[in-house]
Design a protein around this motif. Structure first.
Motif, mmCIF file in Angstrom:
data_model
loop_
_atom_site.group_PDB
_atom_site.id
_atom_site.type_symbol
_atom_site.label_atom_id
_atom_site.label_comp_id
_atom_site.label_asym_id
_atom_site.label_seq_id
_atom_site.Cartn_x
_atom_site.Cartn_y
_atom_site.Cartn_z
ATOM 1 N N LEU A 31 -1.229 58.885 -40.541
ATOM 2 C CA LEU A 31 -0.622 59.793 -39.518
ATOM 3 C C LEU A 31 0.410 58.949 -38.840
ATOM 4 O O LEU A 31 -0.117 57.808 -37.920
ATOM 5 N N ILE A 32 1.848 59.396 -38.688
ATOM 6 C CA ILE A 32 2.679 58.931 -37.622
ATOM 7 C C ILE A 32 3.122 59.875 -37.004
ATOM 8 O O ILE A 32 3.513 61.312 -37.577
ATOM 9 N N PHE A 33 3.392 59.935 -35.617
ATOM 10 C CA PHE A 33 4.068 60.564 -34.811
ATOM 11 C C PHE A 33 5.399 60.265 -34.128
ATOM 12 O O PHE A 33 5.260 59.060 -33.573
ATOM 13 N N ASP A 34 6.305 60.778 -34.670
ATOM 14 C CA ASP A 34 7.804 60.222 -34.096
ATOM 15 C C ASP A 34 8.372 61.012 -32.861
ATOM 16 O O ASP A 34 8.241 62.396 -33.094
ATOM 17 N N MET A 35 8.315 60.589 -31.660
ATOM 18 C CA MET A 35 8.788 61.351 -30.476
ATOM 19 C C MET A 35 10.091 60.955 -29.872
ATOM 20 O O MET A 35 10.355 59.886 -29.783
ATOM 21 N N ASP A 36 11.014 62.053 -30.019
ATOM 22 C CA ASP A 36 12.405 62.058 -29.509
ATOM 23 C C ASP A 36 12.319 61.573 -28.132
ATOM 24 O O ASP A 36 11.811 62.445 -27.211
ATOM 25 N N VAL A 37 13.020 60.406 -27.404
ATOM 26 C CA VAL A 37 13.036 60.265 -26.255
ATOM 27 C C VAL A 37 14.329 60.406 -25.525
ATOM 28 O O VAL A 37 14.844 59.670 -24.581
ATOM 29 N N MET A 70 -3.643 57.782 -35.085
ATOM 30 C CA MET A 70 -2.254 58.380 -35.173
ATOM 31 C C MET A 70 -1.280 57.187 -34.543
ATOM 32 O O MET A 70 -1.401 57.041 -33.548
ATOM 33 N N ASP A 71 -0.422 56.764 -35.587
ATOM 34 C CA ASP A 71 0.469 55.768 -34.933
ATOM 35 C C ASP A 71 1.690 56.607 -34.333
ATOM 36 O O ASP A 71 2.091 57.542 -34.642
ATOM 37 N N VAL A 72 2.080 56.210 -32.952
ATOM 38 C CA VAL A 72 3.033 56.752 -32.263
ATOM 39 C C VAL A 72 4.328 55.965 -32.118
ATOM 40 O O VAL A 72 4.384 54.832 -31.985
ATOM 41 N N VAL A 82 14.115 52.346 -31.597
ATOM 42 C CA VAL A 82 13.079 52.660 -32.233
ATOM 43 C C VAL A 82 11.829 51.840 -31.873
ATOM 44 O O VAL A 82 11.930 50.335 -31.682
ATOM 45 N N HIS A 83 10.769 52.305 -31.280
ATOM 46 C CA HIS A 83 9.588 51.609 -30.912
ATOM 47 C C HIS A 83 8.131 52.108 -31.088
ATOM 48 O O HIS A 83 8.001 53.273 -31.135
ATOM 49 N N HIS A 84 7.325 51.230 -31.668
ATOM 50 C CA HIS A 84 6.312 51.411 -31.837
ATOM 51 C C HIS A 84 5.320 51.293 -30.759
ATOM 52 O O HIS A 84 4.791 50.367 -30.103
ATOM 53 N N VAL A 85 4.836 52.540 -30.203
ATOM 54 C CA VAL A 85 4.165 52.347 -28.903
ATOM 55 C C VAL A 85 2.759 52.134 -29.177
ATOM 56 O O VAL A 85 2.038 51.424 -28.256
ATOM 57 N N GLY A 86 2.098 52.236 -30.124
ATOM 58 C CA GLY A 86 0.882 51.919 -30.533
ATOM 59 C C GLY A 86 0.080 53.187 -31.348
ATOM 60 O O GLY A 86 0.724 53.983 -31.992
ATOM 61 N N THR A 87 -1.300 53.248 -31.097
ATOM 62 C CA THR A 87 -1.701 54.350 -31.860
ATOM 63 C C THR A 87 -2.452 55.096 -30.752
ATOM 64 O O THR A 87 -2.924 54.605 -29.763
ATOM 65 N N LEU A 118 13.299 56.835 -38.974
ATOM 66 C CA LEU A 118 12.793 57.106 -40.580
ATOM 67 C C LEU A 118 12.604 55.927 -41.205
ATOM 68 O O LEU A 118 11.322 55.745 -42.114
ATOM 69 N N GLU A 119 13.402 54.988 -41.251
ATOM 70 C CA GLU A 119 13.452 53.683 -42.107
ATOM 71 C C GLU A 119 12.353 52.869 -41.469
ATOM 72 O O GLU A 119 11.560 52.481 -42.147
ATOM 73 N N ARG A 120 12.303 53.135 -40.013
ATOM 74 C CA ARG A 120 11.163 52.125 -39.656
ATOM 75 C C ARG A 120 9.606 52.676 -39.997
ATOM 76 O O ARG A 120 8.645 51.857 -40.236
ATOM 77 N N ASN A 121 9.514 54.034 -40.191
ATOM 78 C CA ASN A 121 8.183 54.540 -40.693
ATOM 79 C C ASN A 121 7.966 54.054 -42.051
ATOM 80 O O ASN A 121 6.783 53.830 -42.430
ATOM 81 N N LEU A 122 9.027 54.067 -42.720
ATOM 82 C CA LEU A 122 8.687 53.717 -44.251
ATOM 83 C C LEU A 122 8.545 52.344 -44.215
ATOM 84 O O LEU A 122 7.689 51.818 -45.223
ATOM 85 N N ARG A 123 9.017 51.554 -43.310
ATOM 86 C CA ARG A 123 8.616 49.968 -43.428
ATOM 87 C C ARG A 123 7.250 49.918 -42.900
ATOM 88 O O ARG A 123 6.454 48.987 -43.384
ATOM 89 N N HIS A 124 6.776 50.624 -41.874
ATOM 90 C CA HIS A 124 5.566 50.451 -41.514
ATOM 91 C C HIS A 124 4.547 50.520 -42.389
ATOM 92 O O HIS A 124 3.355 49.922 -42.354
ATOM 93 N N PHE A 125 4.463 51.662 -43.329
ATOM 94 C CA PHE A 125 3.422 52.002 -44.323
ATOM 95 C C PHE A 125 3.897 51.234 -45.892
ATOM 96 O O PHE A 125 3.404 52.067 -46.529
#
Length: 249
Positions: A31-37, A70-72, A82-87, A118-125
């Motif tokens: 699970l990934i959660f992408d949040m618009d900031v 869940m990754d955020v 684009v920033h990976h906050v953590g889980t 979206l690109e970063r999500n695809l790289r992450h997994f």
């Protein structure tokens, strides 16, 4: 402890909904959660509404994610935002955005572009190779050739939350990212949530949801009301037929 007990009850109800829909208990998805900031979403972050939203989605990680987490990721209007906050876990879900995102992430109160996260999500997994860093470039310069590292490919669900339309300048790039993912057969489902009480039609989100089989869209006009829905009502909003079919496949 009360929050964790409530999350476990919500997870049990989610598992029941999935059972009824024919999704076997051994079917898993990261699970990934992408949040618009972006700046227009600041109020919802600061009043705690988006923290409540993350907490309501934690049971999805508990039930579907192999690690129960869940990754955020956060994003606004460019690659650098684009920033990976953590889980996020049941133990760490309370006030998550208030504690870990507000005024602390790159791109805070920026604009809105979809493609880079979206690109970063695809790289992450593991569906795309990791981006080369400066070290990789220097290695090539000095004659040491190294392949870009690739994460293990993991079946994934991305819940992407935004309050605004994608910058038109990013439309073609976003479609290109999704088209390439579809061609590769990436095992990723994108659930886009357009959350705005104002006059935003989310035309672009509706367009990509209709165009790609591994994308869906949920439009939320009252986010405060949405995060207060019962577990059954929330699951009915999110577990659309297309997502359930994807989980069963």
């Amino acid at each position: 402890m009360t929050l964790q007990l409530n999350l476990q009850k919500s997870a049990d109800k989610l598992r029941l909904s999935l059972d009824k829909a024919g999704v076997a208990a051994d079917i898993k998805a990261e699970l990934i959660f992408d949040m618009d900031v972006s700046g227009s979403f600041e109020h919802e972050h600061e009043e705690g509404t988006t923290s409540k939203l993350i907490a309501r989605l934690v049971p999805y990680g508990m039930v579907l994610d192999p690690d129960g987490k869940m990754d955020v990721f956060t994003f606004s209007n460019d690659r650098g935002s684009v920033h990976h906050v953590g889980t996020v876990t049941p133990e760490d879900s309370d006030d998550y955005i208030l504690r870990k995102v507000i005024d602390k992430v790159p791109g805070w109160k920026g604009g809105t572009t979809y493609s880079y996260v979206l690109e970063r999500n695809l790289r992450h997994f593991g569906w795309l190779p990791a981006e080369e860093n400066l070290g990789g470039l220097l290695s090539r310069f000095f004659g040491v050739q190294r392949d870009a590292p690739v994460a293990a490919q993991k079946r994934s669900v991305v819940v992407f939350v935004t309050d605004g339309e994608n910058d038109p300048a990013d439309h073609a790039r976003t479609i290109s990212v999704l088209e390439a993912s579809e061609r590769r057969g990436d095992q990723v489902y994108f659930l886009f949530m357009g959350a705005c009480e104002h006059d935003v039609d989310f035309t672009f989100l509706r367009t990509i949801a209709a165009r790609f089989k591994n994308t869906g869209v949920v439009i939320v006009r009252d986010l405060d009301g949405f995060v207060e829905l019962s577990d059954e009502e929330l699951n009915a909003q999110l577990l659309r037929p297309e997502l359930l079919e994807w989980l069963r496949s």
